[in-house]
Design a protein around this motif. Structure first.
Motif, short mmCIF file in Angstrom:
data_model
loop_
_atom_site.label_atom_id
_atom_site.label_comp_id
_atom_site.label_asym_id
_atom_site.label_seq_id
_atom_site.Cartn_x
_atom_site.Cartn_y
_atom_site.Cartn_z
N GLY A 1 0.81 -1.21 0.00
CA GLY A 1 0.00 0.00 0.00
C GLY A 1 0.84 1.25 0.00
O GLY A 1 0.40 2.29 0.53
N ASN A 2 2.04 1.18 -0.60
CA ASN A 2 2.97 2.32 -0.63
C ASN A 2 3.30 2.82 0.78
O ASN A 2 3.63 4.00 0.97
CB ASN A 2 2.40 3.47 -1.46
CG ASN A 2 2.25 3.10 -2.93
OD1 ASN A 2 3.06 2.33 -3.46
ND2 ASN A 2 1.22 3.62 -3.58
N GLY A 3 3.20 1.92 1.76
CA GLY A 3 3.53 2.28 3.13
C GLY A 3 2.53 3.19 3.80
O GLY A 3 2.84 3.80 4.84
N LYS A 4 1.32 3.29 3.25
CA LYS A 4 0.32 4.23 3.78
C LYS A 4 -0.86 3.55 4.45
O LYS A 4 -1.80 4.23 4.85
CB LYS A 4 -0.19 5.13 2.65
CG LYS A 4 0.90 5.97 2.00
CD LYS A 4 0.34 6.82 0.87
CE LYS A 4 1.43 7.65 0.20
NZ LYS A 4 0.90 8.49 -0.91
N ILE A 5 -0.85 2.24 4.59
CA ILE A 5 -1.97 1.54 5.21
C ILE A 5 -1.56 1.04 6.58
O ILE A 5 -0.37 0.86 6.87
CB ILE A 5 -2.44 0.35 4.34
CG1 ILE A 5 -1.31 -0.66 4.15
CG2 ILE A 5 -2.95 0.83 3.00
CD1 ILE A 5 -1.75 -1.90 3.40
N GLY A 6 -2.55 0.83 7.45
CA GLY A 6 -2.29 0.35 8.79
C GLY A 6 -1.86 -1.11 8.80
O GLY A 6 -2.30 -1.90 7.96
N PHE A 7 -1.03 -1.45 9.76
CA PHE A 7 -0.53 -2.82 9.82
C PHE A 7 -1.60 -3.79 10.33
O PHE A 7 -1.53 -4.98 10.05
CB PHE A 7 0.71 -2.88 10.71
CG PHE A 7 1.88 -2.14 10.15
CD1 PHE A 7 2.52 -2.60 9.01
CD2 PHE A 7 2.33 -0.97 10.74
CE1 PHE A 7 3.60 -1.91 8.46
CE2 PHE A 7 3.40 -0.28 10.21
CZ PHE A 7 4.04 -0.74 9.06
N ARG A 8 -2.56 -3.28 11.07
CA ARG A 8 -3.66 -4.16 11.49
C ARG A 8 -4.49 -4.58 10.29
O ARG A 8 -4.86 -5.75 10.15
CB ARG A 8 -4.53 -3.45 12.52
CG ARG A 8 -5.65 -4.32 13.07
CD ARG A 8 -6.43 -3.59 14.13
NE ARG A 8 -7.48 -4.42 14.68
CZ ARG A 8 -8.34 -4.04 15.61
NH1 ARG A 8 -8.26 -2.79 16.11
NH2 ARG A 8 -9.26 -4.85 16.06
N LEU A 9 -4.78 -3.64 9.40
CA LEU A 9 -5.48 -3.95 8.16
C LEU A 9 -4.64 -4.89 7.29
O LEU A 9 -5.15 -5.85 6.71
CB LEU A 9 -5.80 -2.68 7.39
CG LEU A 9 -6.31 -2.82 5.96
CD1 LEU A 9 -7.62 -3.58 5.93
CD2 LEU A 9 -6.46 -1.46 5.31
N LEU A 10 -3.35 -4.62 7.23
CA LEU A 10 -2.46 -5.46 6.44
C LEU A 10 -2.42 -6.88 7.00
O LEU A 10 -2.40 -7.85 6.22
CB LEU A 10 -1.06 -4.86 6.41
CG LEU A 10 0.00 -5.61 5.60
CD1 LEU A 10 -0.40 -5.65 4.13
CD2 LEU A 10 1.36 -4.96 5.77
N TYR A 11 -2.41 -7.03 8.32
CA TYR A 11 -2.38 -8.36 8.92
C TYR A 11 -3.63 -9.15 8.54
O TYR A 11 -3.55 -10.33 8.21
CB TYR A 11 -2.27 -8.23 10.44
CG TYR A 11 -2.12 -9.57 11.15
CD1 TYR A 11 -0.88 -10.09 11.42
CD2 TYR A 11 -3.24 -10.30 11.53
CE1 TYR A 11 -0.73 -11.31 12.06
CE2 TYR A 11 -3.12 -11.52 12.16
CZ TYR A 11 -1.86 -12.02 12.43
OH TYR A 11 -1.74 -13.24 13.04
N LYS A 12 -4.78 -8.51 8.58
CA LYS A 12 -6.03 -9.21 8.23
C LYS A 12 -6.01 -9.66 6.77
O LYS A 12 -6.41 -10.78 6.45
CB LYS A 12 -7.23 -8.29 8.48
CG LYS A 12 -7.49 -7.98 9.93
CD LYS A 12 -8.70 -7.07 10.07
CE LYS A 12 -8.98 -6.73 11.53
NZ LYS A 12 -10.16 -5.84 11.67
#
Length: 454
Positions: free
Chosen positions: A69-80
């Motif tokens: 996400g170009n480093g702009k998304i939350g890691f909690r969202l990324l984990y899911k």
């Protein structure tokens, strides 16, 4: 005298140690832990610290966490999202006939794409490649790009398919902005459980939305808030039909029977037909191959490759059943319409014959020709002919073609012509052949530990 031990609680540890310990937990366990103390609530909600540690521990060695996400998304969202996409990694087999692009349909000869697909991690995406055997008479394998999956800067899934496999392998320089300019077809990736996957064209020009209330992606639930997840949003549970989808089904039938809405229903159906006519790519269904590598208890299991009697490389899938039986089938689109129905070989009892072997078995093996590339090609791949490999065990198998194909029933003299052997070699590979033939098809690993071997 016993040494004195100082009791320490979890709260006494430094924060970096606490984060390291918590990174071994699952999200439900972290949620339970956050309920034990108000002091730990902020720690468990820390996106940049705890949820990054969770992502990095699980996928840090496979992909670049901070690039998604170009480093702009939350890691909690990324984990899911990555938790759901993690089930993609491995091999999948297409179910049914493959789709073709509009350019392929325009040509005189339409060739179905290879049915075997391999998914693997990229720097900031998941890449799916079609896997096909080479046509040069060697054990070489060809990978062609098929599906590219990533996340936009807003956290939305962005998926593109290469129907012709001509864009070149998905490299590390691929990102959401660059791949939108390649002319690939935007698609939706839908999970039906954990073992069934549907890839269909997204007619919304790359906008991965809940069109018509249908859950379009495995990670669509990630886009809703925590409050919606807790209260039970309209997206429904994972793998189930959403309530909104069901309501629109009833509304659709109501529109068809309502006199006042008949004109609107006709116009809606007309628009739907026009939209279907603009479709560039038909949906494809895939089923996951669970056991694609051998194990100590199942040494023949998995994906294999071997040269047939026509010196053409083919893929084989060997599976074990619950009672210890073994069956081998080809993975491909053979011209024979019956070949996909019957196994290449099978046995109900996987009981090997250990050495020393009888003279009859030794003659049966020594009198047959091994099908393999020429010595020069073997030297290029650093491999030796299988006739130089000692046989460690022998297994009796059968061919069921004569039993399942009505046109061939009774063409063989006796049932003995269905009998065959598996010769397992000391290097872990094996070859098989039948008494009616004078050759042995030697198989090599196509994949080990879920990774493709070229």
């Amino acid at each position: 005298m016993e040494p004195d031990f100082i009791a320490m609680s979890f709260a006494d540890f430094p924060e970096d140690v606490q984060l390291c310990i918590l990174s071994f937990l699952t999200p439900p366990e972290i949620a339970n832990f956050s309920c034990t103390s108000k002091r730990f609530v902020s720690l468990c909600r820390s996106d940049a610290r705890l949820w990054y540690a969770l992502c990095d521990r699980r996928w840090g060695s496979k992909t670049q966490i901070r690039k998604w996400g170009n480093g702009k998304i939350g890691f909690r969202l990324l984990y899911k999202t990555l938790s759901e996409w993690d089930s993609l990694i491995g091999f999948w087999r297409r179910s049914g006939q493959g789709s073709t692009s509009s350019s392929a349909v325009a040509t005189a000869a339409v060739v179905a794409p290879p049915p075997l697909v391999s998914f693997e991690w990229g720097p900031s995406f998941v890449a799916g490649s079609r896997v096909s055997p080479s046509e040069d008479g060697t054990y070489g394998v060809i990978k062609s790009p098929f599906l590219w999956m990533s996340l936009s800067s807003s956290g939305e899934p962005v998926n593109f398919v290469d129907p012709d496999g001509k864009s070149g392998e998905f490299g590390s320089n691929y990102c959401v902005d660059s791949i939108r300019k390649t002319g690939l077809i935007p698609v939706d990736v839908n999970f039906m459980g954990c073992k069934h996957l549907v890839v269909e064209e997204n007619m919304g020009l790359g906008c991965n939305s809940h069109r018509n209330g249908i859950r379009r992606s495995s990670s669509s639930a990630n886009l809703c808030s925590d409050e919606e997840e807790a209260s039970g949003s309209e997206n429904g549970t994972f793998g189930s039909l959403p309530d909104r989808y069901m309501s629109e089904m009833y509304q659709n039938f109501a529109n068809r029977t309502s006199p006042s809405r008949s004109g609107a229903a006709r116009r809606q159906r007309k628009r739907e037909k026009e939209r279907q006519g603009k479709r560039k790519w038909e949906a494809e269904h895939f089923v996951k191959i669970i056991d694609c590598s051998p194990t100590p208890s199942r040494p023949l299991q998995g994906l294999w490759k071997g040269l047939g009697d026509c010196m053409k490389l083919e893929f084989y899938l060997v599976t074990y059943d619950e009672i210890g039986g073994i069956a081998c089938r080809k993975v491909g689109e053979p011209a024979d319409r019956f070949s996909g129905c019957a196994p290449v070989f099978w046995t109900s009892k996987a009981k090997f014959i250990e050495p020393p072997f009888s003279p009859e078995e030794a003659i049966m093996y020594d009198s047959r020709v091994h099908l393999h590339p020429t010595d020069e090609e073997n030297f290029m791949f650093g491999e030796l002919p299988m006739e130089n490999e000692p046989v460690s065990r022998i297994l009796y198998v059968n061919s069921s073609y004569d039993l399942l194909i009505p046109d061939l029933a009774g063409t063989t003299a006796t049932d003995r012509h269905n009998e065959g052997r598996i010769w397992q070699y000391r290097n872990g590979t094996f070859g098989f052949g039948f008494l009616r033939d004078n050759f042995i098809i030697d198989l090599k690993h196509l994949a080990l530990n879920g990774c493709l071997l070229h």
